[in-house]
Write a protein that holds these residues in place. Structure first.
Motif, short mmCIF file in Angstrom:
data_model
loop_
_atom_site.label_atom_id
_atom_site.label_comp_id
_atom_site.label_asym_id
_atom_site.label_seq_id
_atom_site.Cartn_x
_atom_site.Cartn_y
_atom_site.Cartn_z
N PRO A 218 -31.64 78.66 3.80
CA PRO A 218 -31.93 79.88 4.57
C PRO A 218 -32.32 81.05 3.65
CG PRO A 218 -29.86 78.88 5.27
CD PRO A 218 -30.27 78.18 4.03
N ARG A 219 -33.07 82.01 4.23
CA ARG A 219 -33.41 83.23 3.49
C ARG A 219 -32.13 84.00 3.16
NH1 ARG A 219 -37.90 86.19 7.10
NH2 ARG A 219 -38.24 87.55 5.32
N LYS A 220 -32.11 84.58 1.99
CA LYS A 220 -30.93 85.34 1.56
C LYS A 220 -31.16 86.83 1.79
CE LYS A 220 -29.48 82.04 -1.99
NZ LYS A 220 -29.34 81.79 -3.44
N PRO A 221 -30.09 87.55 2.11
CA PRO A 221 -30.26 89.00 2.31
C PRO A 221 -30.44 89.71 0.98
CG PRO A 221 -27.96 88.39 2.51
CD PRO A 221 -28.71 87.10 2.35
N LEU A 222 -31.22 90.78 0.99
CA LEU A 222 -31.36 91.61 -0.20
C LEU A 222 -30.14 92.52 -0.30
CD1 LEU A 222 -35.15 92.32 0.15
CD2 LEU A 222 -34.08 91.30 -1.86
N ASN A 223 -29.77 92.86 -1.53
CA ASN A 223 -28.48 93.51 -1.78
C ASN A 223 -28.70 94.96 -2.21
OD1 ASN A 223 -25.66 93.47 -2.04
ND2 ASN A 223 -25.82 93.20 -4.26
N GLY A 224 -29.41 95.75 -1.37
CA GLY A 224 -29.68 97.15 -1.71
C GLY A 224 -28.40 97.97 -1.66
N PRO A 225 -28.46 99.28 -1.92
CA PRO A 225 -29.69 100.03 -2.15
C PRO A 225 -30.22 99.87 -3.58
CG PRO A 225 -27.80 101.50 -2.26
CD PRO A 225 -27.26 100.15 -1.86
N TRP B 200 -29.89 84.84 -6.38
CA TRP B 200 -31.29 84.52 -6.10
C TRP B 200 -31.91 83.78 -7.29
CZ3 TRP B 200 -35.01 87.04 -2.43
CH2 TRP B 200 -34.36 87.60 -1.32
N ASP B 201 -32.73 82.78 -6.98
CA ASP B 201 -33.56 82.15 -8.01
C ASP B 201 -35.02 82.25 -7.58
OD1 ASP B 201 -33.96 80.18 -6.09
OD2 ASP B 201 -32.64 78.73 -7.08
N VAL B 202 -35.91 81.62 -8.34
CA VAL B 202 -37.35 81.72 -8.07
C VAL B 202 -37.68 81.23 -6.66
CG1 VAL B 202 -39.61 80.79 -8.72
CG2 VAL B 202 -38.05 81.62 -10.49
N ALA B 203 -37.03 80.15 -6.23
CA ALA B 203 -37.30 79.60 -4.89
C ALA B 203 -36.95 80.60 -3.80
CB ALA B 203 -36.54 78.29 -4.68
N ASP B 204 -35.87 81.37 -3.98
CA ASP B 204 -35.48 82.38 -3.00
C ASP B 204 -36.51 83.50 -2.92
OD1 ASP B 204 -32.96 81.15 -2.32
OD2 ASP B 204 -32.19 81.88 -4.24
N ILE B 205 -36.99 83.92 -4.09
CA ILE B 205 -38.02 84.97 -4.13
C ILE B 205 -39.29 84.48 -3.43
CG2 ILE B 205 -39.61 86.21 -5.65
CD1 ILE B 205 -37.07 87.50 -6.03
N LEU B 206 -39.71 83.26 -3.72
CA LEU B 206 -40.94 82.73 -3.13
C LEU B 206 -40.81 82.60 -1.61
CD1 LEU B 206 -41.83 79.99 -5.77
CD2 LEU B 206 -42.94 82.21 -5.45
N ALA B 207 -39.63 82.22 -1.13
CA ALA B 207 -39.43 82.14 0.32
C ALA B 207 -39.60 83.50 0.97
CB ALA B 207 -38.03 81.59 0.61
N GLU B 208 -39.24 84.55 0.23
CA GLU B 208 -39.35 85.91 0.77
C GLU B 208 -40.79 86.42 0.72
OE1 GLU B 208 -37.43 88.84 2.81
OE2 GLU B 208 -36.56 86.96 2.08
N VAL B 209 -41.45 86.30 -0.45
CA VAL B 209 -42.79 86.90 -0.61
C VAL B 209 -43.87 86.06 0.05
CG1 VAL B 209 -42.17 88.12 -2.73
CG2 VAL B 209 -43.22 85.85 -2.89
N ASN B 210 -43.56 84.80 0.38
CA ASN B 210 -44.56 83.94 1.02
C ASN B 210 -44.14 83.54 2.44
OD1 ASN B 210 -46.27 83.91 -1.24
ND2 ASN B 210 -45.07 82.28 -2.20
#
Length: 498
Positions: free
Chosen positions: A196-203, A330-340
């Motif tokens: 599953p997509r992971k939540p971003l941990n802002g702010p 997060w790893d590269v796969a998590d980033i790619l799932a988000e940006v793509n």
């Protein structure tokens, strides 16, 4: 010599362009609110001076006389661009330009007011007036350029593009995408079920995001001795090649939209910084049209910055500038799932690279019908909805705000511009394929954060050419073949089904 007179004129026009560009960029970024009235007056005066000098009657005589002079190859090509620009600048009578300017300003103002309410009915009369003027303009340009009306409108944005060619390319792409979108969504659903997509941990503090953006710009080749980054309401790349003014905007709840925006605008900036300096005062030294410009920004954003190799290099940069806990786990796969991430949506500017071309093709098809008279402004909502349902499976018939009222292009009278967006994506994919043949280790160098060879290929094949060739000719010379949708389709298959 008459060519020397054109050369001198080029220097004067370049100076005025420089002043207008920097004033415009400053207005969008640093100007105090109270400066607006005088800034508008200053820019209007400079624009008037530019137009008067660029359309002076004697220029036609200089161009005609220069054709008989002994010129080198670059000068011959420059003369052709001087002539093309002069015809485009002078083919509309002053009286028509004044009518069009008044109508489009009123239409844009109404659009801003009525779009929020989704009040299509109140907007239609203004849009009908704009469409009538666009048809008039298309015919005036067609007569001057000896082109079909819609081709004459496109000629302003992408010289050499013709509907006869684009219709075939877009029909092929549309047919592919109507089947591919469901496939990509199904593949994405399977991936998300496993991971599953992971939540971003802002702010995420703006200053730290800014430092990350600057580091990414530096890595992909931006020259900070000839450019800078600021903040604006809408990100843009402006200024002049020797002083590129780039902007972004920030959200503290997530970091990727600003970073991807910075990388997109850096693609535009690299093109401007790479243009031939010796010709900067000639039309020949300018970027070759909107489609090619968009291809350079999408090359960086889509071909490079949404790839796994890029993120193997960039993820440590995120941790360096935002902290190791910025995106924990997060790893590269998590980033790619988000940006793509792919999603059927109503809004063109928010669309992913899979669905985006269908938004553009819809507008391209409707524009041609509006210009030819086959479609009237009042009929747009039904025609728009039919294509949205067919292409993306969603209806806008009850929501004009997020349907035909979402873009400023038509209220502002900018017809013939939309094709450039999707042409840019296709050209970028074709360029990457050609570049990878020439540089088989391009992905490995990207992993290491080394973009020098990639940029050198682009400099040699695109940037250094300026406007020597038409858009179709430049594509063929750079990649070895005419525009071919197969490269974009292969790119999408590899990224979203691979």
């Amino acid at each position: 010599m008459s060519f020397q007179k054109l050369d001198t004129l080029g220097h004067k026009l370049e100076a005025l362009e420089h002043a207008l560009s920097i004033l415009g960029a400053d207005e969008a970024t640093h100007m105090a609110p109270g400066g607006g009235e005088k800034r508008a007056e200053a820019m209007a005066t400079l624009a008037g001076m530019y137009h008067a000098q660029a359309t002076a009657p004697e220029i036609a005589d200089w161009i005609a006389a220069a054709k008989a002079e002994a010129l080198d190859e670059d000068q011959v090509l420059a003369l052709g661009e001087f002539e093309r620009g002069y015809i485009n600048a002078t083919c509309l009578p002053t009286e028509f330009v004044e009518r069009r300017t008044a109508a489009t300003m009123r239409s844009e103002q109404l659009w801003r007011e009525l779009r929020a309410k989704g009040d299509w009915d109140s907007f239609v009369p203004a849009l009908e007036g704009v469409v009538a003027l666009v048809r008039e303009e298309a015919q005036l340009r067609a007569d001057a350029l000896d082109l079909a009306p819609y081709d004459a409108l496109m000629e302003q944005y992408d010289p050499g593009n013709r509907t006869a060619d684009l219709d075939l390319v877009f029909a092929d792409l549309k047919s592919f995408l109507k089947d591919f979108v469901p496939e990509a969504l199904a593949a994405q659903e399977e991936r998300l079920a496993r991971r599953p997509r992971k939540p971003l941990n802002g702010p995420y503090p703006i200053e730290k995001q800014r430092e990350l953006g600057l580091a990414a710009m530096r890595a992909v080749g931006f020259d900070f001795t000839h450019g800078s980054l600021a903040v604006s309401h809408h990100p843009f790349c402006g200024g002049v090649p020797s002083d590129v003014r780039m902007t972004t905007r920030y959200r503290t709840d997530e970091l990727l939209s600003s970073l991807m925006g910075v990388l997109h605008e850096t693609g535009h900036a690299l093109y401007e910084q790479g243009l031939p300096k010796a010709w900067s005062h000639w039309p020949l030294g300018k970027a070759r049209g909107m489609g090619m410009h968009e291809s350079q920004s999408l090359f960086v954003e889509m071909q490079l910055a949404r790839s796994p190799e890029f993120w193997e290099f960039a993820l440590p940069l995120v941790h360096l500038h935002l902290g190791a806990d910025a995106i924990p786990g997060w790893d590269v796969a998590d980033i790619l799932a988000e940006v793509n991430h792919v999603e059927r949506g109503y809004i063109r500017v928010d669309a992913d690279e899979v669905t985006y071309p269908l938004h553009v093709i819809l507008r391209y098809e409707l524009e041609q019908e509006l210009v030819s008279g086959k479609l009237e402004a009042s009929q747009i909502p039904e025609a728009w909805d039919a294509k949205m349902v067919e292409y993306l499976g969603i209806s806008t018939i009850l929501d004009p705000k997020d349907g035909p009222m979402q873009d400023v292009h038509w209220p502002g009278g900018a017809f013939g511009y939309f094709p450039s967006y999707t042409l840019g994506a296709m050209i970028a994919a074709q360029q990457w394929a050609a570049l990878e043949k020439a540089l088989p280790n391009a992905r490995d160098t990207m992993r290491k954060g080394d973009f020098s060879a990639i940029n050198q290929w682009r400099a040699d094949h695109i940037w250094s050419q300026g406007s020597r060739w038409s858009t179709p000719d430049l594509i063929t010379r750079a990649t070895g073949e005419p525009l071919n949708a197969d490269y974009f389709k292969a790119h999408l298959r590899q990224r979203y089904l691979g």
